[in-house]
Design an enzyme around this catalytic site. Structure first.
Site, PDB file in Angstrom:
ATOM      1  N   ARG A 178      15.669  -0.538  -4.040  1.00  0.00           N
ATOM      2  CA  ARG A 178      16.176  -1.870  -5.339  1.00  0.00           C
ATOM      3  C   ARG A 178      14.829  -2.571  -5.442  1.00  0.00           C
ATOM      4  O   ARG A 178      14.939  -3.789  -5.846  1.00  0.00           O
ATOM      5  CB  ARG A 178      17.158  -2.010  -4.276  1.00  0.00           C
ATOM      6  CG  ARG A 178      18.634  -0.938  -4.350  1.00  0.00           C
ATOM      7  CD  ARG A 178      19.651  -1.931  -3.391  1.00  0.00           C
ATOM      8  NE  ARG A 178      19.165  -1.425  -1.954  1.00  0.00           N
ATOM      9  CZ  ARG A 178      20.517  -1.954  -1.071  1.00  0.00           C
ATOM     10  NH1 ARG A 178      21.485  -2.343  -1.961  1.00  0.00           N
ATOM     11  NH2 ARG A 178      19.932  -1.843  -0.384  1.00  0.00           N
ATOM     12  N   ALA A 185      12.710  -0.421  10.376  1.00  0.00           N
ATOM     13  CA  ALA A 185      12.178  -0.762   8.960  1.00  0.00           C
ATOM     14  C   ALA A 185      11.626   0.462   8.804  1.00  0.00           C
ATOM     15  O   ALA A 185      10.341   0.742   8.303  1.00  0.00           O
ATOM     16  CB  ALA A 185      10.886  -1.984  10.176  1.00  0.00           C
ATOM     17  N   TYR A 235     -24.897 -17.021  -4.708  1.00  0.00           N
ATOM     18  CA  TYR A 235     -24.862 -16.107  -4.643  1.00  0.00           C
ATOM     19  C   TYR A 235     -25.846 -15.522  -5.970  1.00  0.00           C
ATOM     20  O   TYR A 235     -25.884 -15.863  -6.480  1.00  0.00           O
ATOM     21  CB  TYR A 235     -23.302 -15.559  -5.215  1.00  0.00           C
ATOM     22  CG  TYR A 235     -22.535 -14.635  -4.790  1.00  0.00           C
ATOM     23  CD1 TYR A 235     -23.493 -13.594  -3.932  1.00  0.00           C
ATOM     24  CD2 TYR A 235     -22.366 -13.395  -6.294  1.00  0.00           C
ATOM     25  CE1 TYR A 235     -23.146 -12.250  -4.021  1.00  0.00           C
ATOM     26  CE2 TYR A 235     -21.772 -12.753  -6.571  1.00  0.00           C
ATOM     27  CZ  TYR A 235     -22.183 -11.796  -4.918  1.00  0.00           C
ATOM     28  OH  TYR A 235     -22.319  -9.996  -5.346  1.00  0.00           O
ATOM     29  N   ASP A 244      14.447  -6.144   7.394  1.00  0.00           N
ATOM     30  CA  ASP A 244      14.349  -6.879   5.906  1.00  0.00           C
ATOM     31  C   ASP A 244      15.552  -7.999   5.878  1.00  0.00           C
ATOM     32  O   ASP A 244      16.018  -8.635   4.922  1.00  0.00           O
ATOM     33  CB  ASP A 244      15.061  -5.625   4.749  1.00  0.00           C
ATOM     34  CG  ASP A 244      16.267  -5.664   5.013  1.00  0.00           C
ATOM     35  OD1 ASP A 244      17.381  -5.907   5.966  1.00  0.00           O
ATOM     36  OD2 ASP A 244      17.559  -4.905   3.819  1.00  0.00           O
TER      37      ASP A 244
END
Ligand code: UD1
Ligand code: CA
Length: 456
Positions: free
Chosen positions: A25, A19, A379, A117
């Site tokens: 790309r 990894a 809130y 991947d």
């Protein structure tokens, strides 16, 4: 003595996940393996498949974005012994496995190499590869679109070598058998072969795939185990990321339906990696599930809902057009209707919020009814405050509850109220101005205004 598949699969297993790559790309500031499928990083998916094999060790090789990738590895590894190894310079997949050597120190057994991947691999397929015959075992697949993958050159005596797309001749490019990137071998054998790999190729990299030809040259048995193309989808760019998501979603929807859920239009239902779906659940079209959703048996999610970190009880119905956010718990037989948003709120069984409401930081008692337009004002710009509504309470439409506030069980709140004070149980609360009606005054007002306009 030749080992049997059983004796091999009983050997200790270490999983190495590569990894470190930049993921150029992807054209992203985020390390490639942290891009998500179904709300979980690709690395998380790969580690999940690895964990299902109960490996003795897990080694994750980091490089680009090492800190974030290492943190994700630690968050995903659970109770598996994890070593994070750093590959400072990314000089190829072979180089990356050598960078994992410190994590394999003193380890005797098989190593399974996975790529961060390649997120769709199932643990069953990996187990099949680990248990296969051969000193070196490669997982491959057939595809009509081999572009970009390493090709498996298979001769009369099986797999001879792997040629990378960039190095392949036009004839080799026509080969449709491809390398998934997954490989299994004895740890000592693999590291020994890798020590001999040279970067003599188009990219000047140390290729893990070159170990195949090296093993053959030494007379070792090499085998290719083939699997389904869908599982082996590698992700190098965002188009492949979307392709992997599509494959994952199709599999997850099918699994949910086979387990007893009804989906009228499965293609428009987007699940998360951890969505839990009970029996006889019904899911309407165009529904999106973020992580952390549990649908108990018999729950209904109507069209166009967006749900995350929430639980829907048995027999409850949600939507259409409902949005449930973190900490929303909808009890059994509740009814949450259109344009209702709920967050950090528990609806006890049978409670209703059927239309146009915001319910945040609240507890709604059993069978309570929130009328259309009920808003918890939770809130004040600085702090969140709680609203408690007792069992069987009735909140009239267009009521604002200025939290912190409690409405007792069985209380009745008149429509259009702005509640600033607690309401005791069974009380009637009216928090609005009294209506004033003046007979005939509309006509007089019109005459007055019209005369004023003419005079102007
Ligand atoms: C690789 C395989 C190819 C296979 C394909 C399957 C090689 C040489 N090629 O090609 O045969 O068909 O995967 O998807 O192995 N990585 C590192 N360090 C490095 C280089 C790569 O950790 O120095 C990691 C990457 O982060 C990635 C994985 O290894 O997770 C694969 O590397 P990538 O460059 O994507 O290889 P591919 O060109 O896709
Ligand atoms: Ca790749």
């Amino acid at each position: 003595m030749t080992e049997t598949a059983e004796s091999r699969s009983a050997r200790p297993l270490a999983v190495v996940i590569l990894a470190a790559g930049a993921g150029t790309r992807m054209r992203s500031d985020r390390p490639k393996v942290l891009h998500q499928i179904a709300g979980l990083s690709m690395l998380g998916h790969v580690i999940g498949a690895a964990r299902a094999l109960a490996p003795a060790r897990l080694v994750v090789v980091t490089g680009h974005g090492a800190e974030a990738v290492g943190a994700e590895a630690r968050a995903s590894a659970g109770d598996v012994a994890l070593t994070v190894c750093h590959q400072a310079e990314q000089r190829g997949t072979g180089h990356a496995v050598l960078a994992a050597a410190p994590g394999l120190d003193g380890f005797e057994g098989d190593v399974l190499v996975l790529y961060g991947d390649t997120p769709l691999l199932r643990s069953e397929t990996l187990a099949r590869l680990v248990a296969a015959e051969g000193a070196l075992r490669v997982l491959g697949f057939e595809t009509n679109a081999p572009a970009g993958y390493g090709r498996l050159v298979i001769g009369a005596e099986g797999l001879e070598r792997i040629v990378e797309a960039n190095d392949a001749t036009p004839e080799e490019q026509a080969i449709t058998a491809c390398n998934s990137g997954v490989m299994a071998a004895d740890a000592g054998v693999l590291l020994g072969l890798l020590a001999k790999v040279e970067p003599a190729n188009a990219q000047g990299e140390y290729y893990l795939t070159d170990t195949v030809a090296l093993a053959r040259a030494q007379g070792m048995a090499v085998s290719a185990v083939m699997g389904s193309e869908a599982e082996m989808q590698g992700v190098n760019d965002r188009v492949q990321l979307a392709a992997a998501e599509t494959i994952w979603q199709a599999g997850a929807r099918e699994a949910a339906m086979r387990a007893g859920a009804t989906m009228r239009d499965p293609a428009s239902v987007f699940l998360a990696h951890d969505t839990t779906i009970g029996r006889d659940v019904e899911i309407g079209p165009n529904t999106v599930f973020g992580p952390g959703v549990v649908l108990e048996d018999g729950a209904r999610v109507e069209a166009f809902c967006h749900l995350e970190q929430c639980r829907i009880g048995s027999g409850a119905s949600v939507g259409p057009f409902a949005r449930l956010r973190g900490g929303a718990v909808v009890g059994s037989d509740c009814r949450i209707g259109n344009f209702v948003e709920a967050k950090n709120t528990i609806f006890a069984p049978g409670a209703k919020a059927a239309h146009l409401s915001y319910v945040g930081d609240a507890e709604i008692g059993a069978g309570a009814n929130l009328g259309a337009g009920t808003i918890t004002c939770n809130y004040d710009g600085f702090t969140k405050h709680r609203t408690e509504i007792g069992a069987g309470a009735f909140i009239g439409t267009n009521t604002a509850l200025i939290a912190p506030i409690t409405v007792g069980p069985g209380a009745y709140v008149a429509t259009g109220s702005v509640l600033t004070e607690d309401v005791p149980g069974d009380a009637l609360a009216l928090a609005r101005t009294r209506q004033v009606t003046k007979p005939g005054r509309a006509a007089r007002l019109r005459a007055l205004l019209s005369a004023r306009k003419k005079g102007a």
